[in-house]
Design a protein around this motif. Structure first.
Motif, PDB file in Angstrom:
ATOM      1  N   ASP A 296       0.823  -1.212   0.000  1.00 40.42           N
ATOM      2  CA  ASP A 296       0.000   0.000   0.000  1.00 40.42           C
ATOM      3  C   ASP A 296       0.854   1.259   0.000  1.00 40.42           C
ATOM      4  N   GLY A 297       1.966   1.225   0.697  1.00 38.87           N
ATOM      5  CA  GLY A 297       2.847   2.387   0.716  1.00 38.87           C
ATOM      6  C   GLY A 297       3.345   2.735  -0.666  1.00 38.87           C
ATOM      7  N   LEU A 298       3.761   1.719  -1.413  1.00 46.18           N
ATOM      8  CA  LEU A 298       4.211   1.952  -2.787  1.00 46.18           C
ATOM      9  C   LEU A 298       3.075   2.471  -3.658  1.00 46.18           C
ATOM     10  N   LEU A 299       1.911   1.865  -3.518  1.00 44.10           N
ATOM     11  CA  LEU A 299       0.773   2.280  -4.336  1.00 44.10           C
ATOM     12  C   LEU A 299       0.385   3.726  -4.058  1.00 44.10           C
ATOM     13  N   ILE A 300       0.465   4.121  -2.769  1.00 41.06           N
ATOM     14  CA  ILE A 300       0.133   5.503  -2.419  1.00 41.06           C
ATOM     15  C   ILE A 300       1.118   6.477  -3.048  1.00 41.06           C
ATOM     16  N   LEU A 301       2.399   6.166  -2.968  1.00 42.86           N
ATOM     17  CA  LEU A 301       3.408   7.029  -3.576  1.00 42.86           C
ATOM     18  C   LEU A 301       3.200   7.142  -5.083  1.00 42.86           C
ATOM     19  N   CYS A 302       2.944   6.005  -5.716  1.00 43.92           N
ATOM     20  CA  CYS A 302       2.743   6.010  -7.167  1.00 43.92           C
ATOM     21  C   CYS A 302       1.485   6.787  -7.554  1.00 43.92           C
ATOM     22  N   LYS A 303       0.413   6.615  -6.786  1.00 43.35           N
ATOM     23  CA  LYS A 303      -0.835   7.329  -7.090  1.00 43.35           C
ATOM     24  C   LYS A 303      -0.668   8.830  -6.865  1.00 43.35           C
ATOM     25  N   SER A 304       0.091   9.210  -5.850  1.00 45.98           N
ATOM     26  CA  SER A 304       0.263  10.633  -5.546  1.00 45.98           C
ATOM     27  C   SER A 304       1.005  11.375  -6.647  1.00 45.98           C
ATOM     28  N   ILE A 305       1.806  10.639  -7.433  1.00 50.30           N
ATOM     29  CA  ILE A 305       2.517  11.281  -8.553  1.00 50.30           C
ATOM     30  C   ILE A 305       1.877  10.911  -9.884  1.00 50.30           C
ATOM     31  N   ALA A 306       0.678  10.287  -9.819  1.00 55.15           N
ATOM     32  CA  ALA A 306      -0.103   9.948 -11.022  1.00 55.15           C
ATOM     33  C   ALA A 306       0.684   9.074 -11.990  1.00 55.15           C
ATOM     34  N   LEU A 307       1.308   8.040 -11.453  1.00 58.12           N
ATOM     35  CA  LEU A 307       2.092   7.138 -12.289  1.00 58.12           C
ATOM     36  C   LEU A 307       1.169   6.154 -12.994  1.00 58.12           C
ATOM     37  N   GLY A 308       1.417   5.900 -14.281  1.00 56.65           N
ATOM     38  CA  GLY A 308       0.617   4.955 -15.042  1.00 56.65           C
ATOM     39  C   GLY A 308       0.836   3.524 -14.569  1.00 56.65           C
ATOM     40  N   TRP A 309      -0.195   2.682 -14.716  1.00 50.77           N
ATOM     41  CA  TRP A 309      -0.130   1.319 -14.202  1.00 50.77           C
ATOM     42  C   TRP A 309       1.054   0.506 -14.736  1.00 50.77           C
ATOM     43  N   PRO A 310       1.394   0.554 -16.034  1.00 49.12           N
ATOM     44  CA  PRO A 310       2.548  -0.228 -16.484  1.00 49.12           C
ATOM     45  C   PRO A 310       3.819   0.080 -15.692  1.00 49.12           C
ATOM     46  N   ASP A 311       4.041   1.369 -15.376  1.00 48.39           N
ATOM     47  CA  ASP A 311       5.214   1.738 -14.590  1.00 48.39           C
ATOM     48  C   ASP A 311       5.047   1.352 -13.123  1.00 48.39           C
ATOM     49  N   VAL A 312       3.809   1.455 -12.612  1.00 49.24           N
ATOM     50  CA  VAL A 312       3.552   1.037 -11.233  1.00 49.24           C
ATOM     51  C   VAL A 312       3.906  -0.443 -11.068  1.00 49.24           C
ATOM     52  N   LYS A 313       3.531  -1.248 -12.036  1.00 52.80           N
ATOM     53  CA  LYS A 313       3.797  -2.682 -11.974  1.00 52.80           C
ATOM     54  C   LYS A 313       5.303  -2.957 -11.927  1.00 52.80           C
ATOM     55  N   ARG A 314       6.075  -2.189 -12.676  1.00 52.89           N
ATOM     56  CA  ARG A 314       7.535  -2.361 -12.659  1.00 52.89           C
ATOM     57  C   ARG A 314       8.120  -1.949 -11.308  1.00 52.89           C
TER      58      ARG A 314
END
Length: 365
Positions: A296-314
């Motif tokens: 969840d911590g990673l997902l929150i950081l990624c969402k806060s910077i509006a990162l696209g899912w393909p990059d989130v998965k990496r």
């Protein structure tokens, strides 16, 4: 044709001296006689009825014309001239039933109506059981918002590629139309993406809110792909040019475009530094947030910077060790359900504190 000669004689007398009630009555009788035996009539027989009805159409009142239009609308064989005369009437109550239902009306006739008649006439055409591409194109070109909405929601209507693109352009700021549009199964994938690329935030949020789970997943994935593509289009940094020092000094836009490449290359430290730089948090704070919330911590950081899912998965694979299909699927569902507002609220809370406990973290979610 038993009874027709006497009806024609009566017709002549009624037209010359009969009342409006008498004219309406004889039209009803002629129409009933025609419809009861329509399958047994020859072309010559139908032509006789056509002549009779055309005579009466010029003489009878509106209510009788409306009734006649409704009676003739479902007929597969009919008095062609009378049907066309009724269908081109400016009064939509008279013409509407035939425009919407009659199979006798040709595409060319419908196209001419669409170019010359009212929006109500176009709406009636848009409601037909089936529509060819050339008719649909004219409706999209000449129709108002209501006509476009109706024809887009008509799954018996076929669209050309230019027609789809015109609807996509109109749907960018029209939530109702966008919902009807994405519900179609025949939209080319690139046109679907074009709509989501250009749509306003209000329209995107409405689509995500009201779509079923399969469509919501498709929309989210498409938006993620668009975000990644746009970011990469703007990136000017070479794939192999990063080092930790460069990560910390890179411009935010260029850094965001490359964060997926850092993660894909297995550069865990640089990926964490990039997350810290983009979220404007110290690296130790980012690491602490990740420890407290794990995935969840990673997902929150990624969402806060509006990162696209393909990059989130990496990022999840390199930093969080999340690589199995069940883990990825669960993470994707969490990411889709996580709002930017929640993610930003957690990040703001972290910035205001010297440390964050696991209890604090769970309470924020």
């Amino acid at each position: 044709m038993v009874g027709v000669p006497s009806l024609i004689d009566e017709l002549e007398r009624t037209l010359s001296s009969g009342s409006s009630v008498q004219r309406a009555d004889i039209l009803r009788r002629v129409t009933d006689l025609f419809l009861v035996n329509v399958e047994s009539y020859t072309e010559d027989h139908v032509a006789v009825f056509d002549d009779v009805m055309c005579h009466l159409i010029e003489k009878i009142e509106r209510s009788a014309l409306i009734r006649l239009s409704k009676q003739l609308a479902p007929a597969t064989t009919g008095p062609v001239r009378a049907i066309h005369r009724l269908a081109e009437n400016d009064d939509i109550e008279i013409s509407g039933p035939l425009i919407e239902r009659s199979k006798i009306l040709s595409d060319d006739f419908l196209i001419e109506l669409a170019k010359t008649k009212s929006q109500a006439h176009l709406a009636a055409i848009a409601g037909r059981e089936t529509l060819t591409e050339k008719v649909t194109d004219v409706l999209v070109e000449h129709g108002d918002d209501d006509v476009t909405l109706r024809v887009t929601g008509n799954h018996g209507a076929r669209f050309s590629r230019p027609g789809f693109m015109k609807v996509a352009e109109k749907a960018q700021s029209d939530g109702r139309l966008a919902e009807q549009f994405v519900a179609r199964s025949d939209i080319p994938p690139d046109v679907f993406q074009h709509l989501l690329r250009k749509a306003t935030e209000v329209v995107k949020n409405r689509l995500l809110k009201n779509a079923d789970i399969d469509m919501r997943v498709r929309i989210t994935r498409t938006l993620a792909d668009i975000a990644t593509e746009v970011a990469r289009e703007r990136a000017q940094i070479d794939k192999d040019s990063y080092s930790p020092g460069i990560v910390m000094s890179a411009e935010p836009g260029r850094l965001k475009a490359k964060i997926g490449e850092l993660a894909q290359a297995g550069k865990r430290t640089e990926t964490i530094e990039a997350l810290a730089a983009l979220s404007k948090l110290p690296v130790p704070t980012v690491k602490n947030l990740m420890r407290q919330g794990a995935t969840d911590g990673l997902l929150i950081l990624c969402k806060s910077i509006a990162l696209g899912w393909p990059d989130v998965k990496r990022v999840l694979a390199t930093v969080g060790g999340i690589e199995t299909e069940p883990e990825i699927k669960k993470a994707f569902e969490r990411y889709v359900g996580l709002t930017s507002e929640t993610a930003n609220r957690v990040v703001r809370f972290v910035k205001s504190c010297k440390a964050i406990s696991k209890a604090d973290f769970q309470r924020m979610l």
